[in-house]
Structures are given as structure tokens and as C-alpha cells.
Scaffold this active site. Sequence first.
Site: not given
Length: 557
Positions: A213, A262, A331
Site C-alpha cells: 500500500d 500501489e 477505493d
Amino acid sequence: MPNSAIQTKEVNTTAQQNWWENAVGYQIYPRSFKDSNHDGIGDLNGIREKLSYLKELGIDFIWINPIYASPNIDNGYDISDYQAIHEDFGTMEDFQALLNEAHALDLKIIMDLVVNHTSDQHPWFLESKKSLQNPYRDYYHWADATKDLPPNNWQSFFGGSTWTYDETTGQSYFHVFAKEQPDLNWTNPKVRHEIYQMIRWWLDLGIDGFRVDAISHIQKEPWDFNITDNQWAPFMNVSGIETYLQELKAIFNEYNVMTVGEASGVPHHEAAAWTGDTGYFNMIFELEHCERIGDLGHQKGSVPHLKYTLNQWQTSLADNGWNALYLENHDTPRSVSVYGDDSPEASKALATVLLLLKGTPFIYQGQEVGMTNYPFGSIGEIDATDTIHFYHTLLEQGTISKDALAIATNWSRDHSRTPFQWENTLHGGFSTAEPWLKVNDNYRMINAAQKDLESSSIYHYYQALIRLRKQTDALIYGRFELLLPEHPTIFCYTRTTTTETWLILVQLDREQTTISFPNSWDYSDWKEILTTTEKQPLTEQMILSDYEAHVYRKITS
């Protein structure tokens, strides 16, 4: 109707590849997947209950959003203990049982690795706050400030300053997300040592990899960095980050696990450095394709921009690197609402585009049954911190409440976080208790149980696509080429090897349109393998409408 039968199968003569290149992933947002203990919150045992459902779908690995101990300011992305399971989700014994049962079904488990920041309740930060001399002070970023004057004017992703003042020590600490998520100081070797120990602990437990992340934010510019055009530039893919990524890569390579970074702020032309032969991760998630068009409060996804961006990424990683493919996640809003009209036809059309591109596709929970955006009626139905902040900011700016709600919720992350719709029963079969977020009322028609009632269900079409991509090297390793690049609603591309070519033809609109292909093609060579509607031979001129999709194959040798 779908017809995925292939009379001849290309023999896989490709040298042994990394397993994830031939895999299809499935993302689970555990809080919203399945509640096994009837408290209104999804949990690990709920995932265990549905492993056979996922196996039947045909996926190969599961990416689970954070399940660690957390105050849940940002739904688990604010971690207070990296080596403990949040009590809402169960216990470490429950996780081990899930891992064992998944492996028994030949399903791999990928965890979320959140190491840009911790919770402000993490023991490291609690110590860090105590004094300027505390041994943990430099585990985070602190700078001289006053209550009214932060070290600089940088803005966080969640709105407001990246700095929060601490009365006890007279300094401010840095956070690119919420103030309850202080950023770790990666320049401190002790921090990196702690993180690497934690990573090895999970890998030794037997997990199969990580989705990493916010990793492009771990390096920061000096506090006096002058922002010009990009407000996120001071903490997005900053020079020097490569040192830390190489260290992470060395650990991952020891275990031969799958890694997905990410990589916000990494453009397509730099992607090979992140995921190529000498890159840091096996693949990366790009964020460039999520452009919106339309009036505030009524924005949709741009199909031309989607085509343009995915073409750039497919082309940039054609010979070096690997794409992580997705249309929705925890998201983003639901793709069938963003690019379609909430219909089964639109769901199938988007699935055709996604699953036959070059890369590893990620299906987000509920995408395979056509789950749609939620019609939020009040801000009280929202949980996402950034949406709530945006709503109140709009009110402060003078926007009337009805318009503020429409604008703030239009692109809210909570659209994708509403509970999974399993069946036409109370709360969609997610739980017998009132869920933590409301279930969309359309669960009566849109639910996983429909797969057992309709042979033409979205779920069965996903199955057909997954089977199809695994039957031939061309749909895994074949070269990608975008056709009809200027057409506003047609997404058409080919996947080609030395022995065959596949043509994927999708209309991403309800309106009728006419397209033309080269008159030099021998159209008798093409055989239709899969369609969402009636079979239609490939011809020089074709008329398409209503989100129809066609997949053709041509043997070239």
C-alpha cells in the site's frame, strides 16, 4: 449466448513463467464480504465459508485488505499492531485456518502491506510523542512548528495540512493521510529493520505475497521543497526511494512471493523501472485510468481516457514488466456504474475488456455479480473519512446540503464497500444483524445466488472468460494492439502470438454504432469463440449496440 469452447488448444511451449502471470486475482474487503458471527461485520471465518464459491469462479489467489489490529480511523489502513488480527475479523488461529484451507484448494493468499504509516495508537508512535529524546522519536517525521504555523503548506490526501501540532513537545508530525496515520521515517535504519522483521514474520507464516500500500510515498522531499504544479510532488515517487525499494525486493526474492505495488505517481513510461526485469515488484497498480467527466455530482468514467491510458500501460510494459489490471477496488466506485448503466450487459462488456488484456486481472468482490453504486440519501450513511470531510468542506463553502451530498458521494469509496449481496434475503445474506454499512436495496435482483438460477448470469460469464484466458498462451503473453483508438465507445484490441490472433470487440454504450475494419482482412479466417449476445461473424463493417461484446480467434500457422 456465451460459447467458450475452443476446438483446438495452443500448446503452451513458453518457458516456465512466474505463476501470477497465468493467474486471476480476487480482492476481498473483509469487513463487507461475509459475516459469520452475526455482528454486522464481515470476518475471516466468513471468507472461509465462501472459499468454494471463489474456487468455482476460477480465481487463483485472494488479496485481503488489512485485517490487522487497528482503531479503524481508515478502516484498517491505520495499523496499531502489525502482528495481531483485529478482533472484528477473528483471531490469528482463524487466519491460519483460512490460509490452510485456501492452500488446500490451491488458492493463494496475498496480504495488504501498509508501511508508509502506522496508526497514532501504534506503540512506536505513543513512545515517539513522549519527548524529543525518546528512542522512538525518529521513527516518525517531526519538525519545529507552532500551533498556527506548520513547517510548510503541504496538503494531505484526506484534506487539510500534512502536519498536526503536538502540544506536549511543541513540534508537528507529518502525515500524508489522516492525522491519525503518522508517516514512518524510512530514512531511519531502525524503522526499516523493524519493518523487514515484520515482513519476514508474515512470509514465514506461509502467505503468498503482498499488495504493498501507498509505497510510492515513503520518501519525502526536504520540508522547504517548493511546490509548482503538482501538490503531491513532495511525497510521490521522490528520488531516493529506490534505495528502500531495492531492500524490500531483496527480501521478497528470498521467498519467491508475488508482490504488487500501489504506485501512485509512477507514470507509464517509468513503469518498467518498477516492475521490469530489474524492477522492485512483480507488477504495480496504476491510478491513471480513473478520470471523471461530467458535472459535479453526476460524474462518470471516461471511456476514451480508459482506452488511452490502458493502451499506454499495455504498450509501455509490452516487453519488460507486467500489468496489474483492475476496473474497481475498495477505493473506487463500482465500474458498472462508472462506465456503464448498472446493467448485466454493461457488467459483461467491462469484464470482457478487463480479463483479456495482458497482465494479471483483479476482480473486486461483487464485481462478478454486477454490484452497483449505492444511492446515498444522507451523509449519515457514509463511513469514508475523506467523503465526510469533502461534504463538510462543501457546506462551509456555501453549497446547499443536497448538492454537497451529491458531489461528495458521487465518487465515494463507500460505493464499493457496501456489504456483499449473497442472496435475496434480509441484508442480502451478508449478515443477520444490521450491517456496518447499509446493503443496496437492489440485492433482491443482484446477488450471487442468481448464478444458480440463470445460466446467462454475470458470474457464469466471468467463469467463461477466466477459462478462456487460461486455455491459450495468446491471452496471457500475446502482444496487445489497440484498434479503433479514436472511437468514443468501442474498445477493440488484439492479442497476438506467432500461431494465433484474438480480437476482442466491445461496445461500451447502449447506443448503436457502426465500425469498419480493413478490407484487406480475410474475414473467413475468424471464428467467434465467445459473445454476450447472438453470434455475429466478423465482417468489414459491423453494427454494435447495448454493451455487446464479441471475442474472435484466427489461427495464423
